[in-house]
Scaffold this active site. Structure first.
Site, PDB file in Angstrom:
ATOM      1  N   HIS A  35       4.900  -0.929 -14.806  1.00 18.08           N
ATOM      2  CA  HIS A  35       6.175  -1.673 -14.770  1.00 18.08           C
ATOM      3  C   HIS A  35       5.991  -3.110 -14.536  1.00 18.08           C
ATOM      4  O   HIS A  35       6.681  -4.024 -15.203  1.00 18.08           O
ATOM      5  CB  HIS A  35       7.393  -0.980 -14.020  1.00 18.08           C
ATOM      6  CG  HIS A  35       8.558  -1.457 -14.308  1.00 18.08           C
ATOM      7  ND1 HIS A  35       9.450  -1.539 -15.381  1.00 18.08           N
ATOM      8  CD2 HIS A  35       9.282  -2.203 -13.273  1.00 18.08           C
ATOM      9  CE1 HIS A  35      10.340  -2.126 -15.203  1.00 18.08           C
ATOM     10  NE2 HIS A  35      10.382  -2.788 -13.892  1.00 18.08           N
ATOM     11  N   PRO A  53       3.120  -4.526  -4.483  1.00 20.06           N
ATOM     12  CA  PRO A  53       2.699  -3.115  -5.401  1.00 20.06           C
ATOM     13  C   PRO A  53       2.877  -3.268  -6.846  1.00 20.06           C
ATOM     14  O   PRO A  53       3.820  -3.943  -7.349  1.00 20.06           O
ATOM     15  CB  PRO A  53       3.897  -2.335  -4.584  1.00 20.06           C
ATOM     16  CG  PRO A  53       4.432  -2.896  -3.354  1.00 20.06           C
ATOM     17  CD  PRO A  53       4.243  -4.648  -3.654  1.00 20.06           C
ATOM     18  N   ASP A  59       2.172  -1.778 -10.662  1.00 15.64           N
ATOM     19  CA  ASP A  59       2.025  -0.425 -11.491  1.00 15.64           C
ATOM     20  C   ASP A  59       2.476  -1.081 -13.004  1.00 15.64           C
ATOM     21  O   ASP A  59       2.187  -2.333 -13.277  1.00 15.64           O
ATOM     22  CB  ASP A  59       3.076   0.686 -11.202  1.00 15.64           C
ATOM     23  CG  ASP A  59       4.511   0.189 -11.207  1.00 15.64           C
ATOM     24  OD1 ASP A  59       4.996  -0.937 -11.599  1.00 15.64           O
ATOM     25  OD2 ASP A  59       5.442   1.172 -11.332  1.00 15.64           O
ATOM     26  N   LYS A  85      -1.993   0.807  -5.227  1.00 17.13           N
ATOM     27  CA  LYS A  85      -0.612   0.495  -5.252  1.00 17.13           C
ATOM     28  C   LYS A  85      -0.020   1.096  -4.042  1.00 17.13           C
ATOM     29  O   LYS A  85       0.901   0.624  -3.421  1.00 17.13           O
ATOM     30  CB  LYS A  85       0.094   1.425  -6.558  1.00 17.13           C
ATOM     31  CG  LYS A  85       1.511   1.198  -6.919  1.00 17.13           C
ATOM     32  CD  LYS A  85       1.641   1.623  -8.459  1.00 17.13           C
ATOM     33  CE  LYS A  85       0.970   2.853  -8.574  1.00 17.13           C
ATOM     34  NZ  LYS A  85       1.390   3.671 -10.046  1.00 17.13           N
ATOM     35  N   PHE A  88      12.894  -5.209  -8.098  1.00 22.48           N
ATOM     36  CA  PHE A  88      12.887  -3.816  -8.353  1.00 22.48           C
ATOM     37  C   PHE A  88      14.102  -3.123  -8.285  1.00 22.48           C
ATOM     38  O   PHE A  88      14.615  -2.184  -8.772  1.00 22.48           O
ATOM     39  CB  PHE A  88      11.809  -2.971  -7.347  1.00 22.48           C
ATOM     40  CG  PHE A  88      11.709  -1.359  -7.704  1.00 22.48           C
ATOM     41  CD1 PHE A  88      11.245  -0.981  -8.932  1.00 22.48           C
ATOM     42  CD2 PHE A  88      12.011  -0.585  -6.771  1.00 22.48           C
ATOM     43  CE1 PHE A  88      11.075   0.373  -9.319  1.00 22.48           C
ATOM     44  CE2 PHE A  88      12.164   0.627  -6.894  1.00 22.48           C
ATOM     45  CZ  PHE A  88      11.654   1.026  -8.083  1.00 22.48           C
TER      46      PHE A  88
END
Length: 370
Positions: free
Chosen positions: A293, A289, A291, A272, A339
């Site tokens: 979420h 990236p 994760d 990440k 994001f």
């Protein structure tokens, strides 16, 4: 003795009795608008559809800027202190001079106009036409189109690779406001002092040599970095003894997979963080990236059956491939828009303590949380 307008003035003679030194000049002050010293401001054409400072500089891509007054952003870039602001279709900026050896502020920065323009254009990647990308992403993805209507001008920064890498190691299990404080402490303790504005000191990001000392880890722990201290000092030493700063920068010319592989060999760098560095400093616009979420977004918003029950390396790859297939070669830029929207709509989104700044974090072992 001589007589002045206000009466006699005593002038000391030679032998160590010269004139008293003049008082030091007043501390340098922030210039928040072009009306303050207009001859020290320049501007570039840059409409809000191409760049929104308030969205880009506060969304966890970088941790060196602060809103010094409404609409004005002050921070460190290229070992200079800058204030930026937008007015209509212009991006205005002023650059502060370095302090002289006696601590007094220099009159102006020693950079030419063409050079400062180039630095800003490179940092914000203004050669990339953002409205056209938004149109492409929106045409391919109705969910993106709906979100992006309220968040124009979100673009990915092109940062110094060393600063980007070491900053994102600090993001593990963290949140943006605390990361910002940690980076400030790091720069104050190890970075070169640049200037003071309104009595606030500004420092350059530390060099590799400054962070590669044998006592760096202990100093960082004393500053509150916890387990991240080992990763920061270890990565600084590994790069200093291996690639070097120039070698890290040369990864910009390497394929994405190769750059990612090299980064993941460094202490504290998982997939990440490697993707964050690839995207925001190594010219890998396709890096997404991932994760927990982003993984959840892929499954719940897009109905993608990816990654099994945990966020494994295979899941990272599958999710990244899914969004690259959806958004194309600038998929990482599209993810940055979503994001940013999540940050603004719900402050930091669920799971952001391990992804501060858009999938930007890792667990205490330096790998991606599951």
């Amino acid at each position: 003795m001589r007589v002045g307008l206000g009466g006699p003035v005593r002038v000391r003679g030679a032998g160590g009795h010269g004139r008293s030194p003049p008082p030091p000049p007043a501390p340098a002050k922030l210039r928040d608008t072009p009306s303050a010293c207009p001859w020290l401001w320049r501007s570039l054409p840059c409409p809000p559809a191409e760049l929104r400072l308030d969205l880009v500089l506060s969304s966890g891509q970088t941790f060196r800027w602060w809103e010094s007054s409404p609409g004005a952003w002050t921070g460190v870039l290229g070992e200079r202190v800058w204030t930026l602001r937008q007015d209509g279709d212009r991006l205005w900026y002023t650059v502060y001079g370095k302090e002289e050896e006696d601590g007094h502020p220099a009159e102006s920065a020693k950079l030419g106009d063409a050079e400062t323009d180039r630095i800003l254009r490179d940092y914000f990647q203004l050669d990339v036409g953002l409205p056209a990308l938004y149109h492409t992403w929106g045409a391919a993805d109705p969910l993106f189109r709906k979100v992006a209507e309220d968040f124009p001008g979100v673009r990915v920064l092109r940062q110094d690779p060393i600063e980007c890498l070491l900053s994102f190691i600090c993001t593990s299990n963290n949140h943006i406001s605390r990361i910002t404080t940690m980076i400030e402490r790091l720069c104050q303790a190890f970075g070169r002092h640049l200037c003071c504005l309104d009595a606030r000191p500004f420092h350059a990001f530390p060099s590799l040599s400054a962070l590669a000392g044998t006592d760096t880890e202990a100093q960082l722990r004393a500053l509150g970095f916890g387990y991240r201290a080992k990763f920061i000092s270890g990565t600084a030493r590994a790069i200093a003894k291996g690639l070097g700063a120039e070698g890290l920068c040369q990864l910009r010319a390497a394929p994405y997979a190769e750059a990612r592989r090299v980064l993941c060999t460094l202490p504290g760098v998982g997939a990440k963080v490697a993707d964050c560095v690839c995207l925001m400093s190594l010219d890998k616009a396709e890096a997404v990236p991932v994760d927990t979420h982003v993984w959840r977004i892929a499954r719940e918003r897009y109905g993608a059956a990816l990654g099994g029950r945990s966020l494994t390396p295979r899941a990272h790859q599958e999710i990244g491939d899914f969004f690259r297939g959806l958004w194309g070669p600038h998929a990482g830029w599209a993810q940055a828009v979503l994001f940013c929207a999540d940050l603004r709509k719900g402050q930091e989104p669920a799971g952001s303590r391990d992804r501060a700044g858009g999938g930007r974090g890792q667990d205490s072992r330096g790998h991606c949380p599951t």
